[in-house]
Motif scaffolding. Structure first.
Motif, PDB file in Angstrom:
ATOM      1  N   LEU A   8       0.812  -1.360  -0.254  1.00  0.00           N
ATOM      2  CA  LEU A   8      -0.011   0.057   0.219  1.00  0.00           C
ATOM      3  C   LEU A   8       1.035   1.559  -0.283  1.00  0.00           C
ATOM      4  O   LEU A   8       0.913   1.839  -0.246  1.00  0.00           O
ATOM      5  CB  LEU A   8      -0.853  -0.302   1.141  1.00  0.00           C
ATOM      6  N   GLN A  11       1.809   1.626  -3.712  1.00  0.00           N
ATOM      7  CA  GLN A  11       1.360   2.073  -4.321  1.00  0.00           C
ATOM      8  C   GLN A  11       0.880   3.529  -3.887  1.00  0.00           C
ATOM      9  O   GLN A  11       0.708   3.926  -5.186  1.00  0.00           O
ATOM     10  CB  GLN A  11      -0.011   1.214  -4.280  1.00  0.00           C
ATOM     11  N   GLN A  12       0.383   3.532  -2.974  1.00  0.00           N
ATOM     12  CA  GLN A  12       0.338   5.702  -2.848  1.00  0.00           C
ATOM     13  C   GLN A  12       1.828   6.442  -2.731  1.00  0.00           C
ATOM     14  O   GLN A  12       1.740   7.404  -3.056  1.00  0.00           O
ATOM     15  CB  GLN A  12       0.494   4.769  -1.551  1.00  0.00           C
ATOM     16  N   ALA A  14       4.288   6.458  -1.061  1.00  0.00           N
ATOM     17  CA  ALA A  14       4.604   7.458   0.069  1.00  0.00           C
ATOM     18  C   ALA A  14       5.943   6.883   0.427  1.00  0.00           C
ATOM     19  O   ALA A  14       6.644   5.624   0.413  1.00  0.00           O
ATOM     20  CB  ALA A  14       3.887   5.812   1.452  1.00  0.00           C
TER      21      ALA A  14
END
Length: 48
Positions: A8, A11-12, A14
């Motif tokens: 995640l 994907q973002q 970050a």
């Protein structure tokens, strides 16, 4: 749990992620994240 956090975050796009877990998961999750390429683990006590 480790794979989901890393997936995640990537994907973002970050750059920093805060992960809070209970004491029984903390050590294992920390070891798994440290073994993941491209991931740097900083414990709460290391923050300044």
């Amino acid at each position: 749990m480790c794979a989901n956090v890393v997936r995640l975050a990537r994907q973002q796009g970050a750059r920093r992620v805060v992960v809070a877990v209970g004491a029984s998961h903390g050590q294992v999750l920390s070891e798994l994240l440290r073994a993941t390429p491209g991931v740097k683990v900083v414990s709460f006590n290391e923050l300044t």
